[in-house]
Design a protein around this motif. Sequence first.
Motif: not given
Length: 137
Positions: A125-127, A106, A86, A83, A108-109
């Motif tokens: 959370t991942m995207a 990625q 990045g 995280f 994201t949170a």
Amino acid sequence: MGAQKGKDLLVKLDMTGSGSFETIAGLRATRISFNAEPVDVTSLDSQGGWRELLAGAGVRAAAISGSGVFRDAGTDERARQIFFDGEVPDFQVVIPDFGVVEGPFQITAIEYAGSHDGEASYEITMASAGALSFTGL
């Protein structure tokens, strides 16, 4: 296919970039969703005024989320580092009696929480960040 155990839906993280996947520690609940943005090509010539969509177009995306207890294991440390740096390493999602989804995501949170009389917990959370592959079981 019969009912499946929720604990068998696993989210795994490539720990070193070499394809060495480990289940993210402490996760109690996980979820993966797939989405595709449609491209509307409806025109005055569309039969009966029905909407028409362009096959194979649009953006496809996947999202992974999970929550669990903070264990300060190697996977927790790696997720935090991903995280803050990045990075977009590969993850695997094992869907019981269905298959394995693999590809770059990625984070994201990350949210941490705790109460004075309970365990420390987190949500992640991942995207999706590139092409995903699917291997059936």
